[in-house]
Enzyme design. Structure first.
Site, short mmCIF file in Angstrom:
data_model
loop_
_atom_site.label_atom_id
_atom_site.label_comp_id
_atom_site.label_asym_id
_atom_site.label_seq_id
_atom_site.Cartn_x
_atom_site.Cartn_y
_atom_site.Cartn_z
CB SER A 178 -0.89 0.01 1.25
OG SER A 178 -1.50 1.27 1.43
CE1 TYR A 185 -3.76 -1.69 5.51
CE2 TYR A 185 -3.00 0.53 4.96
CZ TYR A 185 -3.50 -0.70 4.57
OH TYR A 185 -3.75 -0.95 3.24
#
Length: 207
Positions: free
Chosen positions: A179, A192
């Protein structure tokens, strides 16, 4: 200390400019000398987190290119929906298995089933991921552990399950979906962001 910060900032800006120039020249070069696309027809592609989002789109895309697609997701209903959507498009070489990729034993058990029922996976796409957008102190220990297990540790289990046959046959590809949050801080991304940063690091160091 302020001088060092400015030097680091200028270094980062310079690197960004160099990367930008590299990609521009790379794109110009590929326009002049296009890279021949590799066919994935008849490859067996396993995609984790195929029940929705990027994973679902990847499954549909690979199926349209003639690959045999194996969908893994912890949400059985969504996973079957992906499989059925692909079949509606006239592609029958698609299979769906419920699998919790954070569970080591389950990964190996379902991987064995895939080998017996479909064949050796030749393209593995580690796409499954989970995010809890909360402040660090508001995240429970279970949420933190689960985030790390799904986003990072699960990659080790799938690699252990499918990499040996790829090495044995000297044929295969592994794709690990990260990501942009791996490179830039995201508000409340205390779990995350670090887990997504671990994905490319793990991929580069696998031998």
């Amino acid at each position: 200390m302020t001088v060092i910060k400015y030097i680091l900032l200028l270094t980062e800006i310079l690197l960004l400019i160099l990367k930008f120039l590299y990609y521009i020249f790379h794109d110009i070069y590929t326009l002049i000398r296009p890279i021949k696309k590799k066919s994935v027809a008849n490859e067996i592609v396993l995609i984790t987190g195929a029940g929705h989002g990027i994973g679902k789109e990847l499954a549909i895309g690979y199926a349209s290119l003639g690959a045999t697609v194996v969908c893994w997701d912890i949400n059985e209903e969504n996973n079957n929906e992906t499989m059925n959507d692909i079949k509606k498009k006239g592609n029958d070489s698609v299979y769906a298995y419920r699998c919790n990729v954070a569970d080591e034993k389950e990964v190996f058990r379902i991987a064995k089933k895939v080998k017996e029922e479909v064949g050796d996976v030749t393209i593995l796409i580690n796409n499954a991921g989970i995010v809890f957008m909360k402040s660090f102190l508001n995240q429970s220990p279970d949420e933190i552990t689960h985030g790390i297990n799904v986003n990072v540790i699960a990659h080790y289990w799938t690699l252990k399950a499918f990499l040996p046959s790829m090495i044995e046959k000297n044929h295969g590809h592994i794709v690990s979906v990260s990501s942009i949050a791996a490179f830039f801080s995201v508000h409340y991304g205390t779990v995350y962001c670090p887990t997504k940063s671990a994905v490319p690091g793990n991929s580069f160091l696998i031998e």
